[in-house]
Scaffold this active site. Sequence first.
Site, short mmCIF file in Angstrom:
data_model
loop_
_atom_site.label_atom_id
_atom_site.label_comp_id
_atom_site.label_asym_id
_atom_site.label_seq_id
_atom_site.Cartn_x
_atom_site.Cartn_y
_atom_site.Cartn_z
N GLY A 124 7.28 -13.86 9.03
CA GLY A 124 9.24 -13.61 10.00
C GLY A 124 10.03 -14.00 8.82
N CYS A 125 10.69 -13.33 8.78
CA CYS A 125 12.23 -13.79 8.52
C CYS A 125 12.56 -15.19 7.90
CB CYS A 125 13.56 -13.43 8.16
SG CYS A 125 14.61 -13.43 10.04
N HIS A 126 12.68 -15.96 9.40
CA HIS A 126 12.60 -17.59 8.82
C HIS A 126 11.26 -18.22 8.09
CE1 HIS A 126 16.61 -17.96 11.23
NE2 HIS A 126 15.68 -16.59 12.43
N SER A 127 10.25 -17.70 8.79
CA SER A 127 9.12 -18.41 8.44
C SER A 127 8.47 -17.85 6.64
CB SER A 127 7.90 -17.61 9.68
OG SER A 127 8.38 -17.88 10.41
N PHE A 166 16.97 -16.24 0.38
CA PHE A 166 17.01 -14.60 0.39
C PHE A 166 17.30 -13.76 1.03
CE2 PHE A 166 14.35 -17.56 2.89
CZ PHE A 166 14.02 -16.34 4.18
#
Length: 289
Positions: free
Chosen positions: A117-120, A280
């Site tokens: 996942g992006c946040h992860s 990022f």
Amino acid sequence: MSLKPKVFIDGREGTTGLQISDRLSSRKDIDLLIIDEVKRKDITERKKFLNKADIIFICLPDDAARETVSLIENEKTRVIDASTAHRTSSGWIYGLPELSDTQHELIKTAKYVSNPGCHSTGIILLLTPLIETDIISKNEQLSITSITGYTGGGRSMINQYEDTNRDKNSELNAPRMYSIGARHKHIPEIMKYTGLTTEPIFMPIVADYPQGMQIIIPLKKFNKRRQIFDTLSQKYENCKNITVTDESPAFKTSNINADTDYTTLSVLGFDENILLTAQFDNLGKGASG
């Protein structure tokens, strides 16, 4: 002469699928399979493409992603799933190559890969090396904020933000917290791959810009700033797309790495107050990259 590998994107019409398609369409070393637009939801036709492909990217909601996997009968087909469905499942390799010294090779040879996942991604890159070396306790109660561009919300959210007739007083004009009353779907993978045993307080915020993400983790009464910087620098010294810095600019912008696969990890603060940040692209290093 070997044949080029056949690649199929199941869910090519969504934000993630379109970006992956853009990245692959110019490559000459693969054969990108394109399903007829009219038949893209036809299970029989999808199954034909799924079992013809050597590599499949799944860019669908969780239930649909699980259905896709159930339709694959070709034992040689390899799968990369961009959904949340398999990120903590046994038999699936987590697709974050910087996770460990062996992760890159595991991904290269895996039949099933779950895309992070992006946040992860940012949270795991910051915390995992620090928890592994006991600089941060796995029992620490952490508060994590994540500011992201709106493209991570999919086509519906993109259409809302990019509506040229949007009211000038719209709530979309200001940053918005979301997932307030529910457990965010990235929490299980965050805890599994960082080693945290205490669930963090997680505050995701979506703002009015398309791409880019910044993870912010404050550490109070933590007199280990140099040790943290050295640990992260050593961990990622051979990663060409990760930079670790302790420079404190006047502003930390969330979209500095938009449209790239690069990540900037920062160790900031003063005295015993530390701020860890990761900047990022939510689609570049996140979902599609």
